[in-house]
Design an enzyme around this catalytic site. Structure first.
Site: not given
Length: 235
Positions: A38-39, A65, A131, A135, A166
């Protein structure tokens, strides 16, 4: 990357899928190590890199990613916990992985880090504040990492992959218009209805190009997939 001869550590939360891809690589004669990570969890990332170093050696290529869009809501309706979750995955996860990888890359005097970003970093979308902010911050982190990596032959690039077919897109189509608003609902379904989604293999192939010596000149740049296609054709 495996086809190009890299030993690949596959790290994700989805253990079954990681094992499946590892099986494909092994069947093709490649070397791989499937890992559950889990990053957004510092200890999980540290353990992942420790296992990778033990199993495969130092990490000289890192592709960040992992990503989540979060629940698309207006800022006034967004819970602090949800805001933090999106930033933890999209931004802090890349920071933690880069922090683990860069010392080994510096010792090897070679490295590649590719951060998968989004055009939402530059083009704001209502209801996607966390989001877009994550980013945009990832793009700036990419530039800083490129500066810090330059003395050690570490190239760091960001990629805008476009709209890719995806699970994240599938989940986004599942949000109802009452939750995310009619505009976003139409946008997510429009990508699917009008055949605008690109297969994951397209950005994957071009990202692998960024891990080659030829791509060192692109360090510090945030690149759209269309630009990558043109640049690769020049080499």
């Amino acid at each position: 990357l495996a086809r190009q001869g890299a030993a690949v550590a596959l790290a994700a939360r989805t253990e079954d899928e990681v094992s499946s891809v590892a099986g494909e690589i092994s069947a093709a004669g490649g070397t791989t190590l499937p890992l559950h990570v889990d990053v957004s969890d510092e200890d999980s990332v540290a353990s992942c890199f420790e296992k990778t170093r033990t199993g495969l050696g130092e990490v000289t290529i890192l592709v960040n990613n992992a990503g989540t869009p979060g629940v698309p809501l207006p800022v006034a309706a967004t819970e602090t916990e949800e805001w933090r979750r999106v930033l933890d995955v999209n931004l802090t996860g890349a920071f933690l992985c880069a922090r683990e990888a860069m010392p080994g890359m510096a010792s090897a005097n070679w490295g590649r880090i590719v951060n998968v970003s989004s055009a939402a970093a530059r083009h704001p979308l209502a209801r996607m504040s966390a989001y877009g902010a994550s980013k945009a911050a990832l793009d700036q982190l990419t530039r800083v990492l490129a500066l810090e990596g330059e003395p050690y032959n570490i190239a760091v690039m960001g990629v805008y992959p476009g709209v890719i077919d995806t699970r994240m897109q599938e989940e986004s189509r599942g949000f109802g218009p009452d939750l995310i608003g009619k505009q976003l609902h139409r946008m997510f379904h429009g990508y699917w209805d009008f055949g605008m989604l690109r297969p994951p293999e397209e950005p994957a192939e071009l990202i692998s190009y960024l891990c080659t010596p030829a791509a060192h000149r692109l360090s510090g740049h945030i690149i759209r997939i269309e630009q990558l296609e043109a640049l690769r054709g020049e080499t």
